[in-house]
Write an enzyme that holds these catalytic residues in place. Structure first.
Site, mmCIF file in Angstrom:
data_model
loop_
_atom_site.group_PDB
_atom_site.id
_atom_site.type_symbol
_atom_site.label_atom_id
_atom_site.label_comp_id
_atom_site.label_asym_id
_atom_site.label_seq_id
_atom_site.Cartn_x
_atom_site.Cartn_y
_atom_site.Cartn_z
ATOM 1 C CE1 TYR A 75 26.109 59.541 53.400
ATOM 2 C CE2 TYR A 75 24.872 57.428 53.280
ATOM 3 C CZ TYR A 75 25.890 58.118 53.879
ATOM 4 O OH TYR A 75 26.650 57.535 54.648
ATOM 5 C CB THR A 128 54.634 50.327 51.631
ATOM 6 O OG1 THR A 128 53.652 51.221 50.701
ATOM 7 C CG2 THR A 128 55.874 50.669 51.289
ATOM 8 C CG ASP A 218 47.867 46.081 44.039
ATOM 9 O OD1 ASP A 218 47.379 46.829 43.190
ATOM 10 O OD2 ASP A 218 48.683 46.269 44.844
ATOM 11 C CE LYS A 261 49.439 54.212 42.718
ATOM 12 N NZ LYS A 261 48.669 54.339 44.346
HETATM 13 N N1 F0G Z 1 49.070 48.987 45.439
HETATM 14 C C1 F0G Z 1 50.234 49.423 44.803
HETATM 15 C C2 F0G Z 1 50.957 48.493 43.853
HETATM 16 C C3 F0G Z 1 50.522 50.700 44.837
HETATM 17 O O1 F0G Z 1 51.593 51.232 44.055
HETATM 18 C C4 F0G Z 1 49.769 51.680 45.710
HETATM 19 C C5 F0G Z 1 49.996 53.034 46.144
HETATM 20 C C6 F0G Z 1 48.807 50.903 46.683
HETATM 21 C C7 F0G Z 1 48.464 49.567 46.363
HETATM 22 C C8 F0G Z 1 47.947 51.856 47.484
HETATM 23 O O2 F0G Z 1 47.205 52.487 46.669
HETATM 24 O O3 F0G Z 1 47.826 54.718 47.622
HETATM 25 O O4 F0G Z 1 45.550 54.589 46.651
HETATM 26 O O5 F0G Z 1 46.038 53.695 48.913
HETATM 27 N N2 F0G Z 1 51.192 53.450 45.488
HETATM 28 C C9 F0G Z 1 51.643 54.652 45.741
HETATM 29 C C10 F0G Z 1 53.006 54.844 45.107
HETATM 30 C C11 F0G Z 1 51.637 55.408 46.892
HETATM 31 O O6 F0G Z 1 53.603 55.934 45.371
HETATM 32 O O7 F0G Z 1 53.527 54.069 44.547
HETATM 33 P P1 F0G Z 1 46.584 53.848 47.687
#
Ligand code: F0G
Length: 459
Positions: A75, A128, A218, A261
């Site tokens: 844990y 998003t 990011d 990613k």
């Molecule tokens: N920032 C970027 C640039 C992203 O592409 C994503 C996720 C996130 C943050 C959020 O990360 O999904 O791990 O919570 N992108 C996915 C996509 C969903 O299909 O482009 P997460």
């Protein structure tokens, strides 16, 4: 004599395969209708080639799988956490690490710590989940990406750059106190995986420093961004991806990461910062939303796979083949005259739906329509990145983004060159019959991030 081309090829061989179901047109028609013409609502077993996302869909290496067996499922204080922390320090250079279940977990914690009600968060195009967390924390996102990023035809090599004039104007208008940080993404997803240049980043660094504003990175696709710097920016041709990645991170104060990613894992993410006070608050907050600060919603084995994946993600041979495959698909599509965002970005091909289906107005969701048609044609699953993804403003009005795109996202180390041929040929077939395609209307709209669950009907 013809010059001999120097092709890229995968720096790995295939050890295990996953069998796919081939579907008939009738099966796909039924499945798409049941999914309300939303590719997110399809069952994965009904999909032949899945280009919905590059997130959590990559193939792990044998070394990563072996690492899974070394999971220390304690844990608190798992060995794998310390390994991950060491790798994050070594590869990215950030001091303090908070693991999270995925990227948005880190975005939630960071937004809650740094944003006060009424704050302005400038960034190089919205993402998003990132923007939603900024808004939920009481902030307002302001797009300061260069204008070129909104033009699919513009071939500027660094369309992820920040327009420093736009940023300065915002600072003048609101005052630096209202701007807790600049939300800077490498490989700008919504612009088509477009990179930011090191030169722009250095200029951003000196401008924000002058005003005491942080730069939060990011870094979801930072290695892919580094590849474009290596290939296209003056002075970087002789540097390794690893060195460029570290230099990018050194120009920022902290980062949120979706390790699903670049970092080649199926689940995981983190928040990394250099400031002890922010770290302390984050370490306290993570126990509320994710889990103890040494696992953050992940199993020990997940952290181990991530630590190994990060190392693999910054290898030059890996990234050359990864982006080489994306470029191969893009060039094939261009041969068939399918309109795509140029230059080709890092994680997929973005088809310009406004140009592909000019007879469908944005209110009838051209990109959503095209994603559905791609599936109907060949079982290839893609994703809308246009008016549905953009959602509504706080006052309820729809955002109408300039870019109305369909994303063909390529998972890492998963598909072959023959798959790329099949995808391009399918896009060409749909393009050939484009004039007969009709738009959609939305019949169900969820409140948050509507693109995931909205339902549509054919007009
Ligand atoms: N920032 C970027 C640039 C992203 O592409 C994503 C996720 C996130 C943050 C959020 O990360 O999904 O791990 O919570 N992108 C996915 C996509 C969903 O299909 O482009 P997460």
């Amino acid at each position: 004599m013809k010059t001999i081309k120097q092709s890229w090829a995968e720096p790995y061989k295939i050890k295990m395969v996953e069998l796919l179901k081939m579907t008939t047109e009738a099966q796909r028609k039924k499945a798409m209708k049941e999914a309300g013409y939303n590719t997110f609502l399809l069952r994965s077993e009904d999909v032949y080639i899945d280009l919905l996302t590059d997130s959590g869909t990559s193939a792990m290496s044998d070394r990563q799988w072996a690492g899974m067996m070394l999971g220390d499922e304690a844990y608190a204080g798992s060995r794998n956490f310390y390994h991950l922390e060491e790798v994050v320090r070594e590869v990215y250079g950030y001091k303090y690490l908070i693991p999270t279940h995925q990227g948005r977990g880190a975005e939630n914690i960071l937004s809650k710590i740094l944003i006060k009600k009424g704050d302005i968060i400038p960034g190089n195009m919205y993402f998003t989940t990132t923007r939603l967390h900024q808004e939920l924390a009481g902030g307002k996102f302001e797009d300061v990406i260069i204008d070129e990023a909104h033009d699919p035809e513009n071939e500027f090599p660094f369309k992820g750059n920040i327009d420093l004039y736009k940023l300065e104007k915002l600072i003048k208008k609101h005052g630096a106190k209202k701007i807790p940080y600049v939300s800077m993404a490498t490989s700008v997803n919504m612009a088509g995986g477009q990179p930011i240049s090191m030169k722009n980043l250095k200029e951003l660094r000196s401008l924000t420093k002058k005003h005491g504003i942080l730069v939060i990175h990011d870094m979801t696709r930072v290695a892919e961004n580094a590849y474009f710097i290596q290939q296209k920016e003056k002075g970087y041709a002789g540097k390794t991806i690893k060195a460029i990645v570290k230099e990018i991170c050194s120009l920022t104060d902290g980062a949120t990461m979706s390790a699903k990613k670049d970092a080649l894992v199926n689940i995981g993410g983190f928040l990394a910062v250099n400031d002890w006070n922010i770290y302390e608050e984050a370490r306290n907050m993570v126990v509320v939303y994710e889990g103890l600060h040494t696992y953050g919603g992940l199993a020990g084995r997940d952290m181990e796979a991530m630590a190994i994946g990060i190392g693999e993600s910054v290898c030059d041979d890996h990234i050359r083949a990864r982006i080489g495959q994306v470029i191969y698909l893009g060039e094939k599509m261009m041969e068939y005259e399918v309109p795509i965002v140029k230059p080709i970005g890092g994680h997929g091909i973005f088809v310009d739906a406004k140009k592909f289906l000019p007879h469908i107005p944005q209110e009838n969701y051209p990109a959503q329509t095209l994603a559905a048609e791609m599936y109907l044609d060949s079982g290839v699953r893609t994703m809308e990145r246009g008016v549905v993804s953009a959602g509504r403003k706080a006052n309820g009005e729809n955002y109408f983004p300039k870019l109305e795109l369909v994303r063909f996202t390529i998972p890492r180390r998963v598909y072959t060159q023959a798959h790329m041929d099949v995808i391009a040929e399918s896009a060409a077939r749909v393009y050939e019959r484009r004039r007969s395609i009709k738009g959609l209307q939305m019949i169900y709209e969820p409140k948050y991030l509507r693109f995931f669950q909205a339902k549509f009907e054919k007009l």
